[in-house]
Scaffold this active site. Structure first.
Site, short mmCIF file in Angstrom:
data_model
loop_
_atom_site.label_atom_id
_atom_site.label_comp_id
_atom_site.label_asym_id
_atom_site.label_seq_id
_atom_site.Cartn_x
_atom_site.Cartn_y
_atom_site.Cartn_z
N GLY A 91 0.83 -1.21 0.00
CA GLY A 91 0.00 0.00 0.00
C GLY A 91 0.86 1.25 0.00
O GLY A 91 2.08 1.19 0.18
N GLY A 93 2.67 3.71 1.42
CA GLY A 93 3.23 3.96 2.75
C GLY A 93 3.68 5.39 2.92
O GLY A 93 3.88 5.87 4.03
N LYS A 113 4.40 12.38 -2.77
CA LYS A 113 5.26 11.30 -2.28
C LYS A 113 6.12 11.88 -1.16
O LYS A 113 6.95 12.75 -1.41
CB LYS A 113 6.14 10.76 -3.41
CG LYS A 113 6.95 9.55 -3.01
CD LYS A 113 7.56 8.85 -4.22
CE LYS A 113 8.48 7.73 -3.82
NZ LYS A 113 9.11 7.13 -4.98
N ASP A 125 8.56 5.97 8.01
CA ASP A 125 8.19 7.29 8.55
C ASP A 125 7.32 8.10 7.59
O ASP A 125 6.98 9.25 7.86
CB ASP A 125 9.46 8.08 8.91
CG ASP A 125 10.39 8.25 7.72
OD1 ASP A 125 10.01 7.87 6.58
OD2 ASP A 125 11.51 8.76 7.91
N ARG A 176 3.45 14.32 -7.96
CA ARG A 176 3.51 13.67 -9.27
C ARG A 176 2.12 13.49 -9.85
O ARG A 176 1.14 13.35 -9.11
CB ARG A 176 4.31 12.37 -9.23
CG ARG A 176 4.17 11.54 -7.99
CD ARG A 176 5.07 10.31 -8.04
NE ARG A 176 4.43 9.23 -7.31
CZ ARG A 176 4.98 8.05 -7.07
NH1 ARG A 176 6.18 7.77 -7.55
NH2 ARG A 176 4.35 7.13 -6.40
N ARG A 183 -1.39 -0.05 -9.77
CA ARG A 183 -0.25 -0.94 -10.01
C ARG A 183 -0.74 -2.38 -10.18
O ARG A 183 -1.87 -2.69 -9.81
CB ARG A 183 0.66 -0.89 -8.76
CG ARG A 183 1.14 0.50 -8.44
CD ARG A 183 1.20 0.73 -6.93
NE ARG A 183 1.42 2.15 -6.63
CZ ARG A 183 2.61 2.71 -6.57
NH1 ARG A 183 3.68 1.98 -6.69
NH2 ARG A 183 2.73 4.01 -6.37
N ASP A 252 4.60 -4.19 -7.36
CA ASP A 252 3.94 -3.00 -6.80
C ASP A 252 4.50 -1.72 -7.44
O ASP A 252 4.00 -0.63 -7.17
CB ASP A 252 4.10 -2.95 -5.27
CG ASP A 252 5.53 -3.15 -4.83
OD1 ASP A 252 6.09 -4.21 -5.11
OD2 ASP A 252 6.10 -2.24 -4.21
N ASN A 253 5.54 -1.86 -8.24
CA ASN A 253 6.08 -0.69 -8.95
C ASN A 253 5.76 -0.73 -10.44
O ASN A 253 6.35 0.00 -11.23
CB ASN A 253 7.60 -0.61 -8.75
CG ASN A 253 7.97 -0.27 -7.31
OD1 ASN A 253 7.15 0.30 -6.58
ND2 ASN A 253 9.17 -0.61 -6.89
N ASP A 262 7.59 4.88 -9.82
CA ASP A 262 8.34 4.67 -8.58
C ASP A 262 9.84 4.55 -8.82
O ASP A 262 10.42 3.46 -8.80
CB ASP A 262 7.84 3.42 -7.82
CG ASP A 262 6.68 3.77 -6.92
OD1 ASP A 262 6.13 4.89 -7.05
OD2 ASP A 262 6.30 2.94 -6.07
P1 AMP Z 1 9.36 1.12 -2.89
O1 AMP Z 1 10.34 -0.01 -2.98
O2 AMP Z 1 9.98 2.47 -2.65
O3 AMP Z 1 8.44 1.15 -4.05
O4 AMP Z 1 8.49 0.88 -1.57
C1 AMP Z 1 7.92 -0.36 -1.20
C2 AMP Z 1 6.88 -0.16 -0.15
O5 AMP Z 1 7.43 0.45 1.02
C3 AMP Z 1 5.71 0.73 -0.57
O6 AMP Z 1 4.55 0.22 -0.01
C4 AMP Z 1 6.07 2.06 0.04
O7 AMP Z 1 4.95 2.85 0.27
C5 AMP Z 1 6.75 1.65 1.33
N1 AMP Z 1 7.71 2.65 1.81
C6 AMP Z 1 8.92 2.95 1.29
N2 AMP Z 1 9.53 3.91 2.01
C7 AMP Z 1 8.69 4.25 3.01
C8 AMP Z 1 8.74 5.17 4.10
N3 AMP Z 1 9.79 5.97 4.29
N4 AMP Z 1 7.68 5.22 4.93
C9 AMP Z 1 6.62 4.43 4.75
N5 AMP Z 1 6.51 3.54 3.76
C10 AMP Z 1 7.53 3.43 2.91
MG MG Z 2 6.93 1.52 -4.81
#
Ligand code: AMP
Ligand code: MG
Length: 483
Positions: A91, A93, A113, A125, A176, A183, A252-253, A262
């Site tokens: 989801g 995050g 973002k 965070d 963005r 996704r 998810d990307n 992403d």
């Molecule tokens: P990503 O690999 O950046 O596409 O992130 C994978 C997952 O981790 C996604 O669900 C993001 O929303 C979550 N995520 C990445 N960085 C953070 C963060 N700093 N705080 C909360 N969720 C994060």
């Molecule tokens: Mg992502």
């Protein structure tokens, strides 16, 4: 604020309900500083980029400090295959969908973002650091300039809010825009939970809004999957043709629209090494450059699996249909890749030998340790063989022979080749220089690169340094997933 009329927003995706996306408030970034914005896109949206009130409004919206009329921020639910393993719940995050605009220039979802924690933040965070935000901002412009489907970056703000990664950094936020942020993982979450009614609702939403042409097909869901497979294959062919490495091709990307989505530890290939791994957290090299095409297929197979209940009421038939549709992936990929690479080499005719000629060209680049971008760019103006190795000289002779057989006109060929072989790509060192400057409060580097990369095929005065391989200090700069 009299002169600015902010767009009226809809909340189309939010209205799908809390099973799809949960209403969430942004946690505003304190003292936001607008580093840069996409002036042309602002104008398209009916906003004047030279108006101070517009820029203040944009800075506040980008910082999560202001909502416009009609915005209803939500964090979307999705799952995903990360590095090959299924993760049942991910989801948004740290992303927040604010709402959508609809104008003559199209439909846009607006998403922040880095605007704070959401119900899907897990232990994160909810923030994004300045470094990764600048990289995402700039590469979105670079991809658009290259003509590669991507989400757009409208604006970026920096803040002095500390963020803790390997070291203390500061927070930033990118705003963005995309016609959709859905996704593959949005489908996967409902399939694996057995919530097929939600799966169908999601597919209907995507069909209605993004693939209306599939609705008139006999089997709309099959047609939808076929289209997504085709767009994904073609997107990855485009990545390969410019040496782009995504770095984290988890499902998810992967965008349901076939957009690049992403941006994390991405890179453009410099010295050509086909098995290059840009993400130093990717020990096994799952997302190495030369594996991207097969990973694209793996990801499409994950989507196909998640769509099985929609493809046919009978499980066996659904599997057979999915297999059939996935079978088309390689032909879409190869024919698009060949089409792009022929243009890069200035070939106008299609011949059986092309695959081999292109493959041996890439071998030449590898053996000669050539810079991927510059070797292609320089090819249009070379009249004598630039290589010293015997195999490379043999390739050169074969290539010259081929051009003669085509009666290729040098001037025309050069113009065509220069319009598809970029002179400028976002090299890691270039982004790093702009990041270092911005961290000291000087945003001019970001602004300059954004303008440069919007026109990567045109030689620009005073920009010679950016059409160069990494300087010695920047060789071996490595990128992790940390962002
Ligand atoms: P990503 O690999 O950046 O596409 O992130 C994978 C997952 O981790 C996604 O669900 C993001 O929303 C979550 N995520 C990445 N960085 C953070 C963060 N700093 N705080 C909360 N969720 C994060
Ligand atoms: Mg992502």
């Amino acid at each position: 604020m009299k002169e600015i009329i902010p767009p009226i927003f809809g909340a189309r995706f939010a209205q799908m309900g809390p099973e799809f996306a949960i209403p969430t408030k942004a946690d505003p970034l304190p003292n936001p500083r607008l580093l840069d914005c996409h002036d042309a896109l602002l104008v398209q949206l009916g906003l004047r980029h030279d108006n101070a009130d517009v820029l203040t409004w944009l800075a506040n919206v980008t910082a999560g400090a202001q909502l416009a009329n009609g915005m209803l921020p939500v964090a979307a639910l999705y799952a995903g295959h990360q590095f090959g393993h299924f993760v049942p719940q991910l989801g948004d995050g740290r992303a927040l969908l604010l709402g959508n605009t609809q104008s003559d220039t199209g439909y846009w979802e607006w998403q922040l973002k880095g605007a704070g924690v959401t119900p899907f933040s897990r232990r994160g965070d909810g923030r994004a650091v300045l470094r990764s935000s600048i990289r995402e901002y700039l590469v979105s412009h670079a991809m658009q300039g290259l003509g590669i489907p991507t989400t757009q970056a409208l604006s970026i703000v920096a803040s002095d809010l500390p963020v803790y990664r390997e070291q203390v950094e500061t927070a930033a936020c990118v705003l963005r825009l995309s016609p959709s942020f859905i996704r593959f993982g949005n489908f996967e979450v409902f399939y694996y939970r057995g919530q097929y009614h939600l799966l169908r609702e999601l597919a209907d939403y995507v069909l209605t809004h993004d693939y209306p042409e599939c609705l008139s097909e006999k089997q709309p869901y099959q047609a939808l999957l076929a289209q997504v497979i085709k767009r994904t294959a073609q997107l990855i062919a485009q990545w390969q043709s410019v040496g782009f490495m995504h770095g984290v091709m988890n499902t998810d990307n992967m965008s349901i629209l076939g957009l690049t989505l992403d941006y994390g530890p991405f890179m453009f290939m410099e010295t050509y090494q086909p098995d290059f791994i840009c993400n130093h957290s990717d020990d096994a090299g799952r997302y190495a450059f030369n594996r991207q095409p097969e990973i694209g297929l793996f990801n499409c197979a994950c989507l196909a699996q998640a769509m099985l209940p929609l493809l046919d009421a009978h499980g066996d038939t659904a599997v057979a249909v999915a297999k059939d549709l996935l079978d088309a992936y390689w032909s879409h990929y190869h024919s698009h890749y060949l089409h792009l690479m022929r243009a890069k080499l200035g070939l106008q005719q299609e011949r059986d030998e092309d695959t081999l000629l292109i493959k041996s060209w890439l071998n030449v680049l590898h053996q000669e340790q050539a810079d991927f971008t510059l070797a292609h760019r320089q090819l249009s103006s070379q009249t004598t063989c630039p290589f010293k190795q015997e195999a490379s000289m043999e390739w050169w002779a074969r290539y010259q022979q081929r051009l003669q057989q085509e009666n290729s006109n040098e001037q025309q060929r050069r113009t065509l080749m220069d319009s598809v072989n970029p002179l400028y790509v976002l090299r890691t060192w270039m982004a790093q220089v702009a990041i270092d400057q911005a961290q000291k409060g000087d945003d001019s580097g970001v602004q300059q690169l954004r303008k440069l990369l919007a026109q990567p095929f045109i030689e620009q005065e005073g920009m010679e340094a950016y059409a160069q391989p990494a300087p010695a200090w920047a060789q071996g700069l490595s990128l992790s997933c940390s962002s």
